[in-house]
Write a protein that holds these residues in place. Structure first.
Motif, PDB file in Angstrom:
ATOM      1  N   LYS A 184       0.825  -1.209   0.000  1.00  0.00           N
ATOM      2  CA  LYS A 184       0.000   0.000   0.000  1.00  0.00           C
ATOM      3  C   LYS A 184       0.867   1.271   0.000  1.00  0.00           C
ATOM      4  O   LYS A 184       1.740   1.445   0.843  1.00  0.00           O
ATOM      5  CB  LYS A 184      -0.896  -0.027   1.246  1.00  0.00           C
ATOM      6  N   CYS A 234       0.461   5.457  -0.346  1.00  0.00           N
ATOM      7  CA  CYS A 234      -0.575   6.482  -0.296  1.00  0.00           C
ATOM      8  C   CYS A 234      -0.015   7.770   0.303  1.00  0.00           C
ATOM      9  O   CYS A 234       0.997   7.760   1.001  1.00  0.00           O
ATOM     10  CB  CYS A 234      -1.746   5.968   0.554  1.00  0.00           C
ATOM     11  N   TYR A 254      -2.055   9.384   2.271  1.00  0.00           N
ATOM     12  CA  TYR A 254      -2.791   9.395   3.534  1.00  0.00           C
ATOM     13  C   TYR A 254      -2.529   8.090   4.299  1.00  0.00           C
ATOM     14  O   TYR A 254      -1.992   7.122   3.746  1.00  0.00           O
ATOM     15  CB  TYR A 254      -4.305   9.472   3.285  1.00  0.00           C
ATOM     16  N   ASN A 255      -3.005   8.087   5.518  1.00  0.00           N
ATOM     17  CA  ASN A 255      -2.980   6.871   6.338  1.00  0.00           C
ATOM     18  C   ASN A 255      -4.265   6.896   7.173  1.00  0.00           C
ATOM     19  O   ASN A 255      -4.227   7.035   8.398  1.00  0.00           O
ATOM     20  CB  ASN A 255      -1.727   6.870   7.226  1.00  0.00           C
ATOM     21  N   CYS A 271      -8.779   2.871   7.193  1.00  0.00           N
ATOM     22  CA  CYS A 271      -8.367   2.204   5.950  1.00  0.00           C
ATOM     23  C   CYS A 271      -8.436   0.676   6.084  1.00  0.00           C
ATOM     24  O   CYS A 271      -7.900   0.099   7.029  1.00  0.00           O
ATOM     25  CB  CYS A 271      -6.952   2.635   5.571  1.00  0.00           C
ATOM     26  N   LEU A 329      -6.968  -1.350   4.205  1.00  0.00           N
ATOM     27  CA  LEU A 329      -5.726  -1.954   3.723  1.00  0.00           C
ATOM     28  C   LEU A 329      -4.651  -2.006   4.803  1.00  0.00           C
ATOM     29  O   LEU A 329      -3.533  -2.427   4.546  1.00  0.00           O
ATOM     30  CB  LEU A 329      -5.181  -1.160   2.522  1.00  0.00           C
ATOM     31  N   THR A 386      -0.324   2.420   5.967  1.00  0.00           N
ATOM     32  CA  THR A 386       0.325   2.796   4.713  1.00  0.00           C
ATOM     33  C   THR A 386       1.785   2.359   4.802  1.00  0.00           C
ATOM     34  O   THR A 386       2.514   2.800   5.688  1.00  0.00           O
ATOM     35  CB  THR A 386       0.232   4.326   4.503  1.00  0.00           C
ATOM     36  N   GLY A 435      -3.836   1.942  -2.627  1.00  0.00           N
ATOM     37  CA  GLY A 435      -3.342   3.264  -2.281  1.00  0.00           C
ATOM     38  C   GLY A 435      -3.987   4.304  -3.167  1.00  0.00           C
ATOM     39  O   GLY A 435      -5.117   4.129  -3.631  1.00  0.00           O
ATOM     40  N   LYS A 467     -12.460  11.823  -2.327  1.00  0.00           N
ATOM     41  CA  LYS A 467     -12.661  11.730  -0.868  1.00  0.00           C
ATOM     42  C   LYS A 467     -12.675  13.109  -0.221  1.00  0.00           C
ATOM     43  O   LYS A 467     -11.850  13.963  -0.535  1.00  0.00           O
ATOM     44  CB  LYS A 467     -11.514  10.894  -0.296  1.00  0.00           C
TER      45      LYS A 467
HETATM   46  S1  SF4 Z   1      -8.504   4.831   2.707  1.00  0.00           S
HETATM   47 FE1  SF4 Z   1      -7.649   5.311   0.702  1.00  0.00          FE
HETATM   48  S2  SF4 Z   1      -6.745   7.311   0.998  1.00  0.00           S
HETATM   49 FE2  SF4 Z   1      -7.051   6.476   3.024  1.00  0.00          FE
HETATM   50  S3  SF4 Z   1      -5.104   5.500   3.524  1.00  0.00           S
HETATM   51 FE3  SF4 Z   1      -6.461   3.931   2.648  1.00  0.00          FE
HETATM   52  S4  SF4 Z   1      -5.897   3.919   0.502  1.00  0.00           S
HETATM   53 FE4  SF4 Z   1      -5.102   5.836   1.326  1.00  0.00          FE
END
Ligand code: SF4
Length: 294
Positions: free
Chosen positions: A8, A10, A12-13, A17, A19, A22, A66, A117
């Protein structure tokens, strides 16, 4: 289509999330090292089309591991999709952090649908919720969104609680969010809530009733239509084990979710059983439901 690829990566973190953490945190596109090139997209997409046919899916969406706008080849990736999937709408899910970059905006203006977003427009809440790179302000994000053609722009808001209290939709945060949306003037607002295990365990979703109520208040104050989350219907997908594994590397799924993707519960159990025997998937529990992750 995932123009980022695991791990991942990105800007952002976000605390919610799905995933996890980050792994590669970047502050701008220049720091991103692309690993997914247009020729790889062509191979992947041609394979999908040969198996599913163009009628087997409704839209091609750039999203994934990401922030998809980090990939500097985005214009060429869009060309490939237009060529291999003629007539299909092309969409992107972006975290809106790169929209002051002219190259990104030029690429996004060629798409049919941009979902950006916008979780919080009070700087302190923005930093708590999204953990943006240093120096990125809520006004940068709002100004960036204002550069996307309104008729193709959907703003996505993820509303959630932390330890049972509103994280980003208390009275002040909601008023500021509504004002920002009124300035951006999107065609639609998607109000979502986390439905998969979040990165931070104190995060919890809103109920459907709470979402409906919040959607009504937001709609009354922001001047745009607001629709809230409903469980997705994945029509006609028939993924195999390898493709499912690829999805599970990106997001945890319940057996029910998997059944929708592979053509039934029996097939889902068979594939997941095989992957588990090979040690390729593991089970986690989130809000009382078993989720499979790779
Ligand atoms: S939700 Fe989207 S923008 Fe936020 S950290 Fe996860 S991948 Fe990045």
């Amino acid at each position: 289509m995932d123009p980022v690829l695991p791990p991942k990566t990105c800007t952002y973190n976000c605390v919610y999330c799905q995933l996890g953490d980050t792994v590669v945190k970047v502050s701008c596109r220049a720091e991103f090292k692309p690993r997914f090139r247009p020729q790889e997209l062509r191979v992947e997409l041609e394979d999908y089309v040969s198996r599913l046919g163009l009628e087997g899916f409704d839209v091609v969406t750039f999203s994934g591991s990401g922030e998809p706008t980090l990939n500097p080849d985005l214009p060429e990736l869009i060309d490939v999709v237009r060529e291999v999937c003629p007539g299909k709408p092309v969409a992107i899910l972006t975290n809106s952090s790169t929209l002051l970059d002219d190259e990104v905006v030029d690429a996004l203006r060629r798409l049919d649908h941009v979902e950006g977003k916008l979780d919080a427009t009070v700087q302190e809440v923005f930093e708590q919720v999204n953990e943006p790179p240093e120096g990125l302000t809520v006004s940068d994000v709002v100004e960036g969104l204002r550069r996307i053609p309104k008729e193709r722009l959907v703003v996505q808001v993820m509303a959630f609680k932390v330890e049972g209290s509103p994280a980003n939709y208390g009275p002040e945060a909601l008023r500021a969010l509504a004002e920002a949306i009124a300035r951006v003037k999107p065609t639609l607002v998607h109000l979502n809530t986390p439905t998969r295990p979040p990165r931070v365990k104190e995060v919890s979703p809103l109920s459907v009733d709470e979402l409906a109520c919040l959607a009504r208040s937001l709609e009354e104050s922001c001047g745009a239509r607001v629709v809230h989350y409903r469980p997705p219907r994945l029509k006609g997908l028939r993924l195999g084990g390898e493709e499912l594994l690829d999805v599970l590397k990106r997001r945890p799924l319940t057996l029910g979710d998997i059944a929708l993707m592979v053509g039934g519960l029996e097939e889902a159990s068979r594939i997941v059983g095989e992957l588990a025997r090979e040690g390729l998937v593991r089970i986690i529990v989130y809000r009382g439901a078993l989720h499979y992750v790779a």
